[in-house]
Enzyme design. Sequence first.
Site, PDB file in Angstrom:
ATOM      1  N   HIS A 168      -6.942   8.025   4.598  1.00 55.50           N
ATOM      2  CA  HIS A 168      -7.094   7.538   5.974  1.00 55.50           C
ATOM      3  C   HIS A 168      -8.234   8.282   6.651  1.00 55.50           C
ATOM      4  CE1 HIS A 168      -3.679   4.871   6.259  1.00 55.50           C
ATOM      5  NE2 HIS A 168      -2.914   5.780   5.687  1.00 55.50           N
ATOM      6  N   ASP A 214       3.844  -2.898  -1.732  1.00 52.77           N
ATOM      7  CA  ASP A 214       3.868  -1.489  -1.315  1.00 52.77           C
ATOM      8  C   ASP A 214       3.307  -1.272   0.090  1.00 52.77           C
ATOM      9  OD1 ASP A 214       4.298   1.300  -1.571  1.00 52.77           O
ATOM     10  OD2 ASP A 214       2.140   1.518  -1.783  1.00 52.77           O
ATOM     11  N   HIS A 274       0.257   4.862  -8.906  1.00 52.62           N
ATOM     12  CA  HIS A 274       0.416   4.539  -7.488  1.00 52.62           C
ATOM     13  C   HIS A 274      -0.699   5.199  -6.670  1.00 52.62           C
ATOM     14  CE1 HIS A 274       3.472   3.805  -4.031  1.00 52.62           C
ATOM     15  NE2 HIS A 274       2.235   3.733  -3.586  1.00 52.62           N
ATOM     16  N   ASP A 328       0.714   8.558  -5.024  1.00 45.52           N
ATOM     17  CA  ASP A 328       0.662   7.799  -3.764  1.00 45.52           C
ATOM     18  C   ASP A 328      -0.522   8.266  -2.914  1.00 45.52           C
ATOM     19  OD1 ASP A 328       1.190   5.997  -1.762  1.00 45.52           O
ATOM     20  OD2 ASP A 328       3.020   6.971  -1.049  1.00 45.52           O
ATOM     21  N   ASN A 364       4.997   7.889   4.579  1.00 42.91           N
ATOM     22  CA  ASN A 364       6.072   6.903   4.485  1.00 42.91           C
ATOM     23  C   ASN A 364       6.315   6.551   3.019  1.00 42.91           C
ATOM     24  OD1 ASN A 364       7.924   4.902   4.974  1.00 42.91           O
ATOM     25  ND2 ASN A 364       6.404   3.364   5.573  1.00 42.91           N
ATOM     26  N   HIS A 388       8.810  -0.689  -2.715  1.00 45.14           N
ATOM     27  CA  HIS A 388       8.834   0.383  -1.717  1.00 45.14           C
ATOM     28  C   HIS A 388      10.139   0.146  -0.960  1.00 45.14           C
ATOM     29  CE1 HIS A 388       6.569   2.533   1.799  1.00 45.14           C
ATOM     30  NE2 HIS A 388       7.837   2.438   2.128  1.00 45.14           N
ATOM     31  N   LEU A 404      -6.818   2.493  -3.116  1.00 43.34           N
ATOM     32  CA  LEU A 404      -8.272   2.644  -3.177  1.00 43.34           C
ATOM     33  C   LEU A 404      -8.974   1.950  -2.007  1.00 43.34           C
ATOM     34  CD1 LEU A 404      -8.934   2.325  -7.030  1.00 43.34           C
ATOM     35  CD2 LEU A 404      -8.500   4.377  -5.668  1.00 43.34           C
ATOM     36  N   ARG A 405      -8.205   1.251  -1.175  1.00 40.74           N
ATOM     37  CA  ARG A 405      -8.687   0.711   0.123  1.00 40.74           C
ATOM     38  C   ARG A 405      -9.771  -0.347   0.039  1.00 40.74           C
ATOM     39  NH1 ARG A 405      -4.133   2.249   2.066  1.00 40.74           N
ATOM     40  NH2 ARG A 405      -3.963   4.363   2.879  1.00 40.74           N
ATOM     41  N   ASN A 411      -2.216  -3.347  -0.878  1.00 44.08           N
ATOM     42  CA  ASN A 411      -2.251  -3.415   0.592  1.00 44.08           C
ATOM     43  C   ASN A 411      -3.659  -3.146   1.115  1.00 44.08           C
ATOM     44  OD1 ASN A 411      -2.049  -0.719  -0.162  1.00 44.08           O
ATOM     45  ND2 ASN A 411      -0.928  -0.115   1.669  1.00 44.08           N
TER      46      ASN A 411
END
Length: 426
Positions: free
Chosen positions: A309, A152, A60, A305, A278, A179, A63-64, A94
């Site tokens: 950011h 997720d 989990h 996770d 979250n 999730h 890697l954006r 996501n």
Amino acid sequence: MNELLIKNGRIIDPANNVDAIGDILVCNGRIVQVGIVKDEAGTIIDAKDKLVVPGLIDMHVHLREPGDEEEETIASGSAAAVAGGFTSVVCMPNTEPAIDNEATVDFVYRQAAAVDLANVFPAGAITKNRAGKELAEMGQMVRGKVVAFTDDGNGVQNPVVMLKALQYAEMFGKPIMQHCQDDALAAGGCMNSGYQATVLGLPGMTRLAEELMLYRDLQLTRQTSTRLHVQHITTAGSTQIIRQAKQQGIRVTAEVAPHHLLLTDEACQDYDTNYKINPPLRSRSDVKALLEAVADGTIDCLASDHAPHLSSEKELEFLLAPCGIISLECALGLYVKALIEPSIIDWPRLIQLMTIGPAGILGLDKGTLAVGSAADITVIDPHHSWRVCVEKFRSKSRNCPYDGWQLSARAVLTVVGGKIKYQLSD
Ligand SMILES: [Zn+2]
């Protein structure tokens, strides 16, 4: 012949019930001998007083890429992974656009191959653009070799959509990872609801938001023979629900993240957004229940996770800042602090939760040191005292609440496909 010999380490390989001092010989990317190796050719690593384990797997991570490359890329995330001892990671869909089609799955594999550090396995979205409305092209993504499906960041709210997803996943033999969070119940919340949220004047997220969806999904899973994997559980109630479901024979597995084992909602008291996550940090009694659930086998694997950011976003006020913590580069040390130092589990069990545990859930041919398998190997110094320094992270982001923490174990060598991809230099 490209040979690598790792000598004199404590080999812990839970997949094969091995825990013994010995050597591992690698040739052309494969493990060719485990035990006492006489041959002394190629690169020799002395692993005396170290643990030699199957390459760690984190199922989990975020890697954006594509879309938020200023936060993380497949390159920077892979570099962070191998520095943390992880040889394989599963990246969440996501992204922007979401990983909800075969072309984007392909893109992730191609980027990861070009980077050539960790094995990166994409998870595909359950629904188109993760909007929760319409199933994504799951069959095409299976052809593209996704390892699991998840929306997720969001739970699938509509039970009809979720049931269909479980039925399709059953056909494809892939797990659905959820999730668990009921959006209506969690709406507007930015931390755990309870005393701390009241004191801070922040809107809370009730435990019920997680537990209700978890309970619903278990009942839906019961209708199929799919495997449901529950991501990052956080509450004492969730551990109890999963424990009972397993007793009833429902095919469920669960993961827990390091922050939920080490931190509580009291950490939010300075409005430090590095603690905004979250699902949120809960209370001491939840942490205690999670630790018990790891000890008794209710939890099947550990996952970071890792959620990068930008600092500029995290500097917003608590209510507005994005949720997420990065920890790929210190997760191993964090698990040791949470689970081994207080003698909740031992090293073989920890390694199981980080190797064959996730590999089994995903059906990956990984997490083993068996002769003939791909040489993904992590060497750990179990007595390496070090201070977490976020500035030195390979990750592009800095949203990590563990800066300055003293940890007692660290990966010192990471081998992927027989090649050294990371070696601790100090
Ligand atoms: Zn999540």
